[in-house]
Design an enzyme around this catalytic site. Structure first.
Site, mmCIF file in Angstrom:
data_model
loop_
_atom_site.group_PDB
_atom_site.id
_atom_site.type_symbol
_atom_site.label_atom_id
_atom_site.label_comp_id
_atom_site.label_asym_id
_atom_site.label_seq_id
_atom_site.Cartn_x
_atom_site.Cartn_y
_atom_site.Cartn_z
ATOM 1 N N TYR A 194 -2.625 -67.550 -32.791
ATOM 2 C CA TYR A 194 -3.485 -67.280 -33.737
ATOM 3 C C TYR A 194 -4.701 -68.135 -33.847
ATOM 4 O O TYR A 194 -5.647 -67.702 -34.119
ATOM 5 C CB TYR A 194 -2.724 -67.926 -35.017
ATOM 6 C CG TYR A 194 -3.302 -68.365 -36.061
ATOM 7 C CD1 TYR A 194 -3.936 -67.039 -36.981
ATOM 8 C CD2 TYR A 194 -3.438 -69.363 -36.730
ATOM 9 C CE1 TYR A 194 -4.650 -67.191 -38.225
ATOM 10 C CE2 TYR A 194 -4.464 -69.513 -37.985
ATOM 11 C CZ TYR A 194 -4.856 -68.385 -38.725
ATOM 12 O OH TYR A 194 -5.573 -68.372 -39.688
ATOM 13 N N SER A 209 -10.963 -69.805 -38.877
ATOM 14 C CA SER A 209 -10.126 -70.862 -39.394
ATOM 15 C C SER A 209 -10.159 -72.082 -38.606
ATOM 16 O O SER A 209 -10.736 -72.146 -37.449
ATOM 17 C CB SER A 209 -8.754 -70.319 -38.862
ATOM 18 O OG SER A 209 -7.626 -71.434 -39.204
ATOM 19 N N GLY A 268 -10.071 -56.279 -45.154
ATOM 20 C CA GLY A 268 -8.665 -56.887 -45.715
ATOM 21 C C GLY A 268 -8.747 -57.121 -47.238
ATOM 22 O O GLY A 268 -8.313 -58.120 -47.918
ATOM 23 N N ALA A 269 -9.582 -56.018 -47.847
ATOM 24 C CA ALA A 269 -9.840 -56.161 -49.224
ATOM 25 C C ALA A 269 -8.619 -56.081 -50.237
ATOM 26 O O ALA A 269 -8.755 -56.438 -51.499
ATOM 27 C CB ALA A 269 -10.788 -55.025 -49.541
ATOM 28 N N GLY A 321 -5.353 -61.426 -50.901
ATOM 29 C CA GLY A 321 -5.663 -62.768 -50.305
ATOM 30 C C GLY A 321 -7.378 -63.098 -50.371
ATOM 31 O O GLY A 321 -7.992 -62.703 -51.342
ATOM 32 N N GLY A 366 -2.193 -69.729 -52.794
ATOM 33 C CA GLY A 366 -2.726 -68.567 -53.436
ATOM 34 C C GLY A 366 -2.691 -67.274 -52.880
ATOM 35 O O GLY A 366 -3.275 -66.176 -53.122
ATOM 36 N N THR A 367 -2.304 -67.242 -51.476
ATOM 37 C CA THR A 367 -2.291 -66.071 -50.546
ATOM 38 C C THR A 367 -0.773 -66.008 -49.978
ATOM 39 O O THR A 367 0.166 -66.860 -50.118
ATOM 40 C CB THR A 367 -3.264 -66.111 -49.380
ATOM 41 O OG1 THR A 367 -2.738 -66.955 -48.364
ATOM 42 C CG2 THR A 367 -4.611 -66.313 -49.970
#
Ligand code: 8X3
Length: 211
Positions: free
Chosen positions: A106, A93, A8-9, A12, A141-142
Site C-alpha cells: 500500500y 498518502s 472513486g466517486a 469516501g 468517515g470512510t
C-alpha cells in the site's frame, strides 16, 4: 463552467470531493468501478503484514493504485495537453513517505503516486497543465479502516478512540483549494495529518536472538 472528472466517486474521498465541487458550481463527471465496494477498497488498501499478505491482495492494490492511475492518466493527458489547460489532483498518502508496519505494498503504491505526480510535472513543462498530489494521514468517515482492520469494528473503534481524525470533507476542501489557485500556481504536494497524528521513533527490537 469548469468540469471535474472524479475517480472513486461512489464513496469516501471521491464522494466528498464530488459534493464539494458540485457545491462550488463545477460540472462533475464521476467514475467508479463496478466491483463490489469493499472489494474495491481492499484493492486500494494494505491490510496485513507483508509476510501474511496474500499475493492476490498485493496484485489488486498494484492494479488499482498504480496501473489504474497510470492508465487513466494516459488516457486523458493528451487531451489536456492539446487544450493546454487542466489540473490533475491525485490522492496519495502519508504512507507513501513514512514506512510503518502493514504499509508494505500500500505504502509503496502511494510512493508511486507521489513520484508519478512529480514526474508528470517534469514532462508537462512548457504546458499549462498542472499536477498536484494530496497525501492524507489518519482519516475517519470512510470505510478505509474497516477494510484495513479486516472488518473488526472493535479495532476500528479503538483506532479512532479520542482522536479527531481528518474527514473526507477536509480532503474535499483541499481539492477545491488547489483547484481555485490562480493559473500561474501549481501546488506540488499537500501532506495533511490530523493534529493528533505525528511521527514516532524508529522501532528497535530488543533481545532479538543472535544469528
Ligand atoms: C493512510 C494514512 O495514517 O491511516 O493513507 O496510515 S494512515
Amino acid at each position: 463552467m469548469k468540469t471535474a472528472f472524479v475517480t472513486g466517486a461512489s464513496s469516501g474521498f471521491g464522494r466528498a470531493i464530488c459534493c464539494t465541487l458540485i457545491g462550488k458550481g463545477y460540472r462533475v463527471i464521476g467514475g467508479a468501478r463496478r466491483m463490489d465496494k469493499l472489494k474495491a477498497l481492499e484493492a486500494e488498501l494494505g491490510v496485513d503484514r507483508a509476510q501474511a499478505s496474500s499475493a492476490e491482495n498485493w496484485q489488486r492494490m498494484i492494479d488499482t493504485n498504480i496501473t489504474g492511475l497510470a492508465m487513466v492518466t494516459h488516457k486523458i493527458l493528451p487531451q489536456m495537453v492539446e487544450a493546454d489547460s487542466g489540473m490533475i489532483i491525485n490522492i496519495g498518502s502519508i504512507a507513501g513517505t513514512y514506512p510503518y508496519p502493514g504499509g508494505n505494498v500500500y505504502g509503496a503504491s502511494k510512493a508511486f503516486v507521489r513520484q508519478f505526480s512529480l514526474n508528470l510535472r517534469a514532462d508537462l513543462a512548457g504546458t499549462r497543465v498542472r499536477v498536484s498530489n494530496i497525501e492524507p494521514g489518519l482519516c475517519s468517515g470512510t470505510d478505509f479502516s474497516v477494510v484495513r482492520l479486516n472488518g473488526d469494528l472493535d479495532a476500528v473503534q479503538a483506532l479512532y478512540r479520542d482522536v479527531e481524525a481528518i474527514l473526507p470533507e477536509d480532503i474535499a476542501a483541499t481539492v477545491a483549494w488547489i483547484a481555485e489557485q490562480p493559473a500561474h500556481v501549481n501546488i506540488n504536494t499537500v501532506e495533511i495529518m490530523p493534529v493528533a497524528q505525528s511521527s514516532a521513533a524508529l522501532n528497535v527490537v530488543r533481545n532479538l536472538p543472535r544469528a
